[in-house]
Scaffold this active site. Structure first.
Site, PDB file in Angstrom:
ATOM      1  N   ASP A   1     -10.505  -1.663  -4.502  1.00  0.00           N
ATOM      2  CA  ASP A   1     -10.807  -0.258  -4.938  1.00  0.00           C
ATOM      3  C   ASP A   1      -9.755   0.801  -4.871  1.00  0.00           C
ATOM      4  OD1 ASP A   1     -11.007  -0.466  -2.272  1.00  0.00           O
ATOM      5  OD2 ASP A   1     -13.067   0.379  -2.098  1.00  0.00           O
TER       6      ASP A   1
ATOM      7  N   ARG B   1       0.873  -1.220  -0.092  1.00  0.00           N
ATOM      8  CA  ARG B   1      -0.059   0.040  -0.048  1.00  0.00           C
ATOM      9  C   ARG B   1       0.870   1.218   0.056  1.00  0.00           C
ATOM     10  NH1 ARG B   1      -4.897  -2.545   0.990  1.00  0.00           N
ATOM     11  NH2 ARG B   1      -4.756  -4.015   2.806  1.00  0.00           N
TER      12      ARG B   1
ATOM     13  N   ASP C   1     -12.951  -8.736   0.038  1.00  0.00           N
ATOM     14  CA  ASP C   1     -13.790  -8.201   0.682  1.00  0.00           C
ATOM     15  C   ASP C   1     -15.317  -8.156  -0.027  1.00  0.00           C
ATOM     16  OD1 ASP C   1     -12.001  -7.462   2.213  1.00  0.00           O
ATOM     17  OD2 ASP C   1     -11.840  -5.241   1.643  1.00  0.00           O
TER      18      ASP C   1
ATOM     19  N   SER D   1      -6.477   0.339  -5.552  1.00  0.00           N
ATOM     20  CA  SER D   1      -5.641  -0.012  -6.383  1.00  0.00           C
ATOM     21  C   SER D   1      -6.345   0.460  -7.656  1.00  0.00           C
ATOM     22  CB  SER D   1      -5.435  -1.441  -6.311  1.00  0.00           C
ATOM     23  OG  SER D   1      -5.171  -1.828  -5.072  1.00  0.00           O
TER      24      SER D   1
HETATM   25  O1  F6P Z   1      -9.149  -5.502   1.659  1.00  0.00           O
HETATM   26  C1  F6P Z   1      -8.617  -6.729   2.276  1.00  0.00           C
HETATM   27  C2  F6P Z   1      -8.516  -6.417   3.828  1.00  0.00           C
HETATM   28  O2  F6P Z   1      -7.981  -7.935   4.157  1.00  0.00           O
HETATM   29  C3  F6P Z   1      -9.463  -5.938   4.567  1.00  0.00           C
HETATM   30  O3  F6P Z   1     -10.671  -7.072   4.684  1.00  0.00           O
HETATM   31  C4  F6P Z   1      -8.780  -5.718   5.999  1.00  0.00           C
HETATM   32  O4  F6P Z   1      -9.550  -4.779   6.559  1.00  0.00           O
HETATM   33  C5  F6P Z   1      -7.547  -5.301   5.296  1.00  0.00           C
HETATM   34  O5  F6P Z   1      -7.278  -5.757   3.985  1.00  0.00           O
HETATM   35  C6  F6P Z   1      -6.589  -5.439   6.297  1.00  0.00           C
HETATM   36  O6  F6P Z   1      -5.459  -5.002   5.674  1.00  0.00           O
HETATM   37  P1  F6P Z   1      -3.717  -5.087   6.198  1.00  0.00           P
HETATM   38  O7  F6P Z   1      -3.468  -6.440   5.707  1.00  0.00           O
HETATM   39  O8  F6P Z   1      -3.049  -4.077   5.360  1.00  0.00           O
HETATM   40  O9  F6P Z   1      -3.790  -4.992   7.648  1.00  0.00           O
END
Ligand code: F6P
Length: 321
Positions: free
Chosen positions: A103, A72, A127, A105
Site C-alpha cells: 500500500d 523503503r 500481508d 508503494s
Molecule cells: O509488509 C510486509 C512485512 O513483511 C510486514 O509483514 C512486516 O511488518 C514488515 O514487512 C517488516 O518490514 P521489514 O522487512 O522492513 O522489517
C-alpha cells in the site's frame, strides 16, 4: 506508448519476479521498451535504470525475492522527492510506470499519476492488507510457509505437551494469522482486528489442557495486542498446565519459491497491467475479484482499509475445539 519502467517496492514478496517477467514480456510483445528501476523509489531518485529484454527476465519465474531489489524510501514521500522522481522518468523518456508493491508503494505510484505519468499498480505484499484485491502476490506462498512451520512446531509441542506461541507477520492486518490459524489447526488465534484480554487467552489455553489436549498452538499476529511476549509472561505466571515456548517466524515468511497460485496470479496481473497501460488507462491497480483480474482506482486502494475477514475468526473458533 513507446517506453515504460517497472519497479518492485516495499517488502519483497514471493512472485514479484514472476510479475516482473510477465510485465516485461507482455510489454515487449506490444512493441513497448521496458526499463527496470533498481531498488524502487531510491533507484528512481538516483536514476538507477536498466534496460530489460526477454533475456534479463529469463529463469526468474520460480525465484523468491526480487531481482530488481527493493527499498523503503522517505525522500519520495515528500512533494520535492516526487518531483525529482518525475524528472528522472522524463530524462529517460518514460511514459508509463508499473509499480509492484504494497500500500505504501502504491501511494507513491499514485503521486506520480497525479503528476501526469501513466501508472498501473500490481499488489505485491505477503500481508494481504491491500484494498481492492482478494489476494496480493506473495500471500499464498507465505501462508504455505506458515503452515509448514506450524506442522513442524506441533510435532515437538505434542511430544513435550507444550503450548507454543507463534508470531506471524502481517503488520496491522491479521489475515496471515487468521487463515494460518484455521488451516494449521491452532487452538487460539490473536489478531489486531479482535482484541482478547489476557484472562480470556489464559482461560482458552487452560481449557485445552483440561480437555486433555496434548499440545496447544496459539498463532499471534505481530500487530495483535497483547503481543506475544506479554501473553507468554502472563501464561508463565498463571500456570495453565502446559509449559510455554515462543517462536517468531519473522522474515522466513517472506522468502522462498512462489507457489503455483502466486505464479499464476503474478503472471495474470502482469499481463493485465500492460493491457491497461497500453490502452491508455492510468491511476489504477490490478486486483483479483473472484476469478477476474479487474482495475481498481488507486484513489480507493490508497485511502481505504482492508481488515482481515472476521468470518474466518468464527470458523477458527468452531474448528479449534
Ligand atoms: O509488509 C510486509 C512485512 O513483511 C510486514 O509483514 C512486516 O511488518 C514488515 O514487512 C517488516 O518490514 P521489514 O522487512 O522492513 O522489517
Amino acid at each position: 506508448m513507446k517506453r515504460i519502467a517497472v519497479m518492485t517496492s516495499g517488502g519483497d514478496a514471493p512472485g514479484m519476479n514472476a510479475a516482473l517477467r510477465a510485465v516485461v514480456r507482455a510489454a515487449l510483445a506490444k512493441g513497448i521498451e521496458v526499463y527496470g528501476i533498481r531498488q524502487a523509489y531510491s533507484g528512481l531518485l538516483a536514476g538507477d535504470f536498466e534496460r530489460l529484454t526477454n533475456r534479463e527476465v529469463s529463469g526468474i519465474l520460480q525465484r523468491g525475492g526480487t531481482i530488481l531489489q527493493t527499498a523503503r524510501n522517505d525522500e519520495f514521500r515528500t512533494p520535492r522527492g516526487q518531483q525529482k522522481g518525475l524528472r528522472r522518468l522524463n530524462e529517460h523518456g518514460i511514459e508509463g510506470l508499473v509499480c509492484i508493491g504494497g500500500d505504501g508503494s502504491l501511494r507513491g505510484a499514485m503521486s506520480l499519476h497525479n503528476l501526469g505519468i501513466k501508472v498501473v499498480g500490481i499488489p505485491g505484499s505477503i500481508d494481504n492488507d491491500i484494498y481492492g484485491t482478494d489476494m496480493s502476490i506473495g500471500v499464498d506462498t507465505a501462508l504455505n510457509t506458515i503452515l509448514d512451520s506450524l506442522d513442524r512446531l506441533r510435532d515437538t509441542a505434542t511430544s513435550h505437551e507444550r503450548a507454543f506461541l507463534i508470531e506471524v507477520m502481517g503488520r496491522n492486518c491479521g489475515y496471515l494469522a487468521l487463515v494460518g490459524g484455521v488451516l494449521g489447526g491452532a487452538e487460539l488465534t490473536l489478531i489486531p482486528e479482535k482484541q482478547l484480554d489476557l484472562e480470556e487467552i489464559g482461560g482458552r489455553l487452560e481449557d485445552a489442557y483440561m480437555r486433555g489436549k496434548n499440545h496447544a498452538i496459539a498463532v499471534i499476529a505481530e500487530g495483535a495486542r497483547p503481543n506475544i511476549h506479554e501473553v507468554a509472561k502472563f501464561l508463565e505466571e498463571r500456570r495453565i498446565g502446559f509449559e510455554v515456548r515462543i517462536t517468531i517466524l519473522g522474515h522466513i515468511q517472506r522468502g522462498g519459491s512462489p507457489t503455483a497460485f502466486d505464479r499464476l496470479l503474478a503472471s495474470r496481473m502482469g499481463i493485465k497491467a500492460i493491457e491497461l497501460l497500453h490502452g491508455g488507462t492510468s491511476g489504477v491497480m490490478v486486483g483479483l475479484r473472484g476469478q477476474e483480474i479487474v482495475p481498481v482506482p488507486l484513489e480507493d486502494v490508497t485511502t481505504k482499509h482492508q481488515p482481515a475477514s472476521l468470518d474466518y475468526y468464527e470458523m477458527a473458533d468452531i474448528l479449534s475445539r
